[in-house]
Design an enzyme around this catalytic site. Structure first.
Site, PDB file in Angstrom:
ATOM      1  CE  LYS A 268      29.839 -56.657   0.165  1.00 20.12           C
ATOM      2  NZ  LYS A 268      29.009 -57.654  -0.534  1.00 20.12           N
ATOM      3  CG  ASP A 273      32.838 -60.591  -3.332  1.00 18.51           C
ATOM      4  OD1 ASP A 273      33.520 -61.562  -2.939  1.00 18.51           O
ATOM      5  OD2 ASP A 273      31.587 -60.579  -3.332  1.00 18.51           O
ATOM      6  CE  LYS A 280      31.291 -62.321  -6.211  1.00 18.22           C
ATOM      7  NZ  LYS A 280      29.903 -62.780  -6.078  1.00 18.22           N
ATOM      8  CG  ASP A 291      31.083 -56.472  -3.132  1.00 12.60           C
ATOM      9  OD1 ASP A 291      29.889 -56.113  -3.149  1.00 12.60           O
ATOM     10  OD2 ASP A 291      31.473 -57.525  -2.592  1.00 12.60           O
ATOM     11  CG  ASP A 350      30.649 -64.949  -3.573  1.00  7.37           C
ATOM     12  OD1 ASP A 350      31.128 -63.821  -3.337  1.00  7.37           O
ATOM     13  OD2 ASP A 350      30.081 -65.260  -4.641  1.00  7.37           O
ATOM     14  NE  ARG A 354      25.106 -63.022   3.630  1.00  8.32           N
ATOM     15  CZ  ARG A 354      24.182 -63.695   2.963  1.00  8.32           C
ATOM     16  NH1 ARG A 354      23.442 -64.608   3.571  1.00  8.32           N
ATOM     17  NH2 ARG A 354      23.962 -63.448   1.685  1.00  8.32           N
TER      18      ARG A 354
HETATM   19  N1  BES Z   1      28.954 -58.747  -3.701  1.00  5.17           N
HETATM   20  C1  BES Z   1      28.125 -59.871  -3.889  1.00  5.17           C
HETATM   21  C2  BES Z   1      26.716 -59.514  -4.306  1.00  5.17           C
HETATM   22  C3  BES Z   1      26.534 -59.084  -5.728  1.00  5.17           C
HETATM   23  C4  BES Z   1      26.538 -60.013  -6.740  1.00  5.17           C
HETATM   24  C5  BES Z   1      26.281 -57.780  -6.025  1.00  5.17           C
HETATM   25  C6  BES Z   1      26.325 -59.611  -8.044  1.00  5.17           C
HETATM   26  C7  BES Z   1      26.049 -57.373  -7.327  1.00  5.17           C
HETATM   27  C8  BES Z   1      26.085 -58.290  -8.336  1.00  5.17           C
HETATM   28  C9  BES Z   1      28.019 -60.662  -2.587  1.00  5.17           C
HETATM   29  O1  BES Z   1      29.138 -60.654  -1.785  1.00  5.17           O
HETATM   30  C10 BES Z   1      27.776 -62.083  -2.969  1.00  5.17           C
HETATM   31  O2  BES Z   1      28.635 -62.659  -3.554  1.00  5.17           O
HETATM   32  N2  BES Z   1      26.620 -62.606  -2.615  1.00  5.17           N
HETATM   33  C11 BES Z   1      26.256 -63.927  -2.950  1.00  5.17           C
HETATM   34  C12 BES Z   1      25.557 -64.533  -1.764  1.00  5.17           C
HETATM   35  C13 BES Z   1      25.336 -66.000  -1.891  1.00  5.17           C
HETATM   36  C14 BES Z   1      26.642 -66.737  -1.860  1.00  5.17           C
HETATM   37  C15 BES Z   1      24.430 -66.440  -0.758  1.00  5.17           C
HETATM   38  C16 BES Z   1      25.355 -63.877  -4.166  1.00  5.17           C
HETATM   39  O3  BES Z   1      24.520 -62.969  -4.258  1.00  5.17           O
HETATM   40  O4  BES Z   1      25.514 -64.713  -5.037  1.00  5.17           O
HETATM   41 ZN    ZN Z   2      30.334 -59.018  -1.964  1.00  5.96          ZN
HETATM   42 MN    MN Z   3      30.530 -62.157  -2.335  1.00  3.22          MN
END
Ligand code: BES
Ligand code: ZN
Ligand code: MN
Length: 497
Positions: A268, A273, A280, A291, A350, A354
């Site tokens: 990835k 992000d 966020k 990220d 966010d 995936r």
């Molecule tokens: N890059 C983030 C995941 C992440 C968050 C990694 C904090 C490390 C620390 C990912 O793209 C993301 O934002 N995931 C969301 C998914 C949710 C919206 C289902 C998350 O984990 O909040």
């Molecule tokens: Zn992410």
């Molecule tokens: Mn994200």
């Protein structure tokens, strides 16, 4: 830093001309080398430890200068604990502590730590471990600092001592392998630490091209026009709000036989992000420059296996995009078609990792892989579940999961398995499309893996969620280069057959 192996028996240490010597104390008991130096100094070493109240806990260090009867100006004693065998975690910690405690002005140092008994590690492994831990300990990222340390303030050479002359050739090979791991890990850390206004998707593509420069690794870069032709609309939905084009980069290393199915690594590479329209919160958002650490680990691995000339076919694919909000960004509720033909309702922009991965995972079917491992900073929920110690491992195949877990154990870059059972799949149901891109508030890391599982049916597959392990926060903020050691150990074991 220059690293070398040399045959130095404990009895020869007192006369050794290296300015600094590292020895160990296992609790209150001196290591063979420490005991030899204590004898040469007529007990001055042990007396100094006693008066300092040094009890030899793992990672504790004491610098002893100008001991009588010893040529080296500094003897650095590091604690190794009093267990009969040192655990890999304690070993990792004590080598890091020893190297960090060495004053750079000593210039050159000699480590006798390979003589310590470490659980499950033979002498050659203790050499390669030290080599990579030393590179890990000495890592700095000061590209953007105006003031950098002078060369004279940094250690220039570390020699790793072994006692047995017959083992020299094998130890030298082990050193080279350790250096390859350390170099790959540092490469990944450098990429991870780059700010989001430097490391755009095109920057990662350039870094991949640099790995391919001398021809050992073939590199192919695809921009948005080609991705559109391939039908990767899901990947493209992530970069829709960005000024910077998405890039899908393939690195092909053919170290094995032409007919051997390759191991494929998919990373990835979200270079920043923001969350997109599902923006966020502001606090700590700077850390979303990390990220792309999955992609960085793939590039680190490719750089290292090229150096090591591993006898295996390995293909690295990185899916790079910047997730930004703007007038052209994807909206919550938008429906896009993936390269696989399945449609996705993007309920949360966010959950973008995936979205880029699913198209990359479909794309790699063409390589007829032996196995595919994807590496992604995918979910905050994984950090909640496993913290910063273990990466999350997901795989429908028990054997592959065991192989990866064991590799991580051996190099102290551990993962922990979580299920990808079909029972969780219904959480991804969408009223409008084949699948939704989020699964609600529960089991967030598992539903993310379950989403990916819908695109990986054609081959044997594992997913590493490195959201917790790819970087550290707070005072030690920075990329860790994990899981480069795990991946390289996995590949080395496969190449060895
Ligand atoms: N890059 C983030 C995941 C992440 C968050 C990694 C904090 C490390 C620390 C990912 O793209 C993301 O934002 N995931 C969301 C998914 C949710 C919206 C289902 C998350 O984990 O909040
Ligand atoms: Zn992410
Ligand atoms: Mn994200």
């Amino acid at each position: 830093m220059d690293l070398a192996v040399a045959v130095v028996a404990p009895q020869a240490l007192a006369e050794d001309k290296t300015p600094a010597i590292i020895v160990a104390a296992r609790g209150k008991t001196l290591s063979d080398s420490a005991a030899a130096l204590d004898a040469a100094s007529s007990g001055a070493l042990a007396a100094a430890l006693a008066s300092a109240g040094f009890d030899g806990k793992p990672g504790q260090t004491l610098a002893l200068y100008a001991l009588p009867g010893i040529k080296a100006g500094l003897v650095l004693v590091v604690g190794a604990g009093d267990a009969a065998e040192i655990s890999l975690q304690a070993w990792h910690k004590l080598v890091l502590a020893a190297v960090k405690a060495l004053p750079g002005r000593m210039g050159k140092a000699l480590s006798t730590l390979a003589e310590l008994p470490v659980a499950g590690r033979d002498v050659n492994e203790r050499i390669s471990d030290q080599a990579r831990f030393v590179l890990e300990a000495g890592y700095r990222f000061d590209e953007y600092k105006s003031k950098k340390p002078a060369a004279g303030d940094l250690l220039s050479k570390l020699t790793l001592a072994i006692a047995d002359k017959a083992g020299l050739k094998a130890a030298k090979d082990a050193l080279v392998w350790g250096q390859c791991i350390g170099t790959g890990q540092s490469f990944a850390r450098d990429l991870g630490n780059q700010p989001g206004n430097v490391a755009y998707p095109g920057y990662l593509a350039e870094m991949a091209r640099a790995i391919g420069e001398d021809g050992d690794v073939k590199v192919e870069v695809m921009g948005e026009e080609e991705l559109r032709k391939l039908g990767m609309h899901c990947l493209l939905s992530v970069s829709a709000g960005s000024q910077h084009d998405a890039q899908l980069v393939t690195l092909n290393y053919q170290g094995g036989k032409a007919k051997d199915a390759p191991v494929v690594l998919v990373g990835k590479g979200i270079t920043f992000d923001t969350g997109g329209i599902s923006l966020k919160p502001g606090a700590g958002m700077d850390e979303m420059k990390f990220d792309m650490c999955g992609a960085a680990s793939v590039l680190g691995v490719m750089a290292a296996i090229k150096l090591a000339r591993l006898k295996l076919n390995v293909i690295g694919v990185i899916a790079c995009a910047e997730n930004m909000p703007s007038g052209t960004a994807t909206r919550p509720g938008d429906i896009v078609k993936t390269m696989s033909g399945q449609t996705v309702e993007i309920l949360n922009t966010d959950a973008e990792g995936r979205l880029v991965l699913c198209d990359a995972l479909t794309y790699v079917e063409r390589f007829k892989p032996a196995v595919v491992v994807d590496i992604a900073t995918l979910t905050g929920a994984c950090v909640v579940a496993l913290g910063k110690v273990a990466s999350g491992l997901f795989s429908p195949q028990d054997e592959l999961a065991e192989e990866l877990l064991a590799a991580g154990q051996r190099v102290d870059d551990r993962a922990w398995r979580l299920p990808v059972w079909d029972d969780y799949q219904e959480l991804l149901d969408s009223p409008f499309a084949d699948i939704a891109n989020i699964g609600g508030p529960t089991a967030g890391s598992i539903t993310a893996a379950c989403y990916l599982a819908r695109f990986t049916k054609a081959y044997s597959w594992a997913h590493l969620d490195i959201a917790g392990t790819a970087w550290l926060s707070g005072a030690q903020k920075g990329a860790t280069g994990r899981p480069v050691p795990l991946l390289l150990e996995f590949l080395r074991a496969r190449a060895a057959g």
